[in-house]
Scaffold this motif. Sequence first.
Motif, short mmCIF file in Angstrom:
data_model
loop_
_atom_site.label_atom_id
_atom_site.label_comp_id
_atom_site.label_asym_id
_atom_site.label_seq_id
_atom_site.Cartn_x
_atom_site.Cartn_y
_atom_site.Cartn_z
N VAL A 60 0.83 -1.21 0.00
CA VAL A 60 0.00 0.00 0.00
C VAL A 60 0.86 1.25 0.00
N ALA A 61 1.92 1.27 0.83
CA ALA A 61 2.78 2.45 0.91
C ALA A 61 3.49 2.71 -0.41
N THR A 63 2.48 1.63 -3.58
CA THR A 63 1.66 1.75 -4.79
C THR A 63 0.27 2.33 -4.56
N GLY A 64 -0.12 2.49 -3.30
CA GLY A 64 -1.47 2.94 -3.01
C GLY A 64 -1.71 4.39 -3.38
N LEU A 65 -2.93 4.68 -3.79
CA LEU A 65 -3.32 6.05 -4.12
C LEU A 65 -3.72 6.79 -2.85
N LEU A 66 -3.53 8.09 -2.84
CA LEU A 66 -3.98 8.94 -1.75
C LEU A 66 -5.36 9.46 -2.11
N ARG A 67 -6.35 9.14 -1.26
CA ARG A 67 -7.72 9.59 -1.52
C ARG A 67 -8.20 10.45 -0.35
N PRO A 68 -8.97 11.49 -0.64
CA PRO A 68 -9.55 12.27 0.47
C PRO A 68 -10.64 11.45 1.16
N TYR A 74 -13.40 8.45 9.15
CA TYR A 74 -12.44 8.29 10.24
C TYR A 74 -13.13 7.75 11.49
#
Length: 114
Positions: A60-61, A63-68, A74
């Motif tokens: 994940v770190a 290749t993972g995408l950052l999504r809002p 949360y």
Amino acid sequence: MLVGIEDEEVAMAGHLELVETPDGEFRILMVDGDDVLMGLSKQFSTMDEAVEGVAAIREVAGTGLLRPASAERYAVLMLEEPVIDSALAAQGEQVQARAQSQARTPSKVVNCGS
């Protein structure tokens, strides 16, 4: 006890730590180069599961995408998995207090001559 490279040997941006919780389960801590906790995994029942979790975290770190996400998302995630184990937090507070009291203790100055 896990065997690995000591912190003093190599300067790193950060690292992962595998810890056993007081209830006998395992968590993975993501710690930055200043020894600040950046992330805490879910609890794993066995060390083997936690090691598999490390592989997932690395994937994940890397290749993972950052999504809002929303505050509601949360809140839901925090209901599913407690953020921190209270027993470990109390232990950490004790260690931190001891370190601070040692830092305040005057050290003996020895003249090395010149």
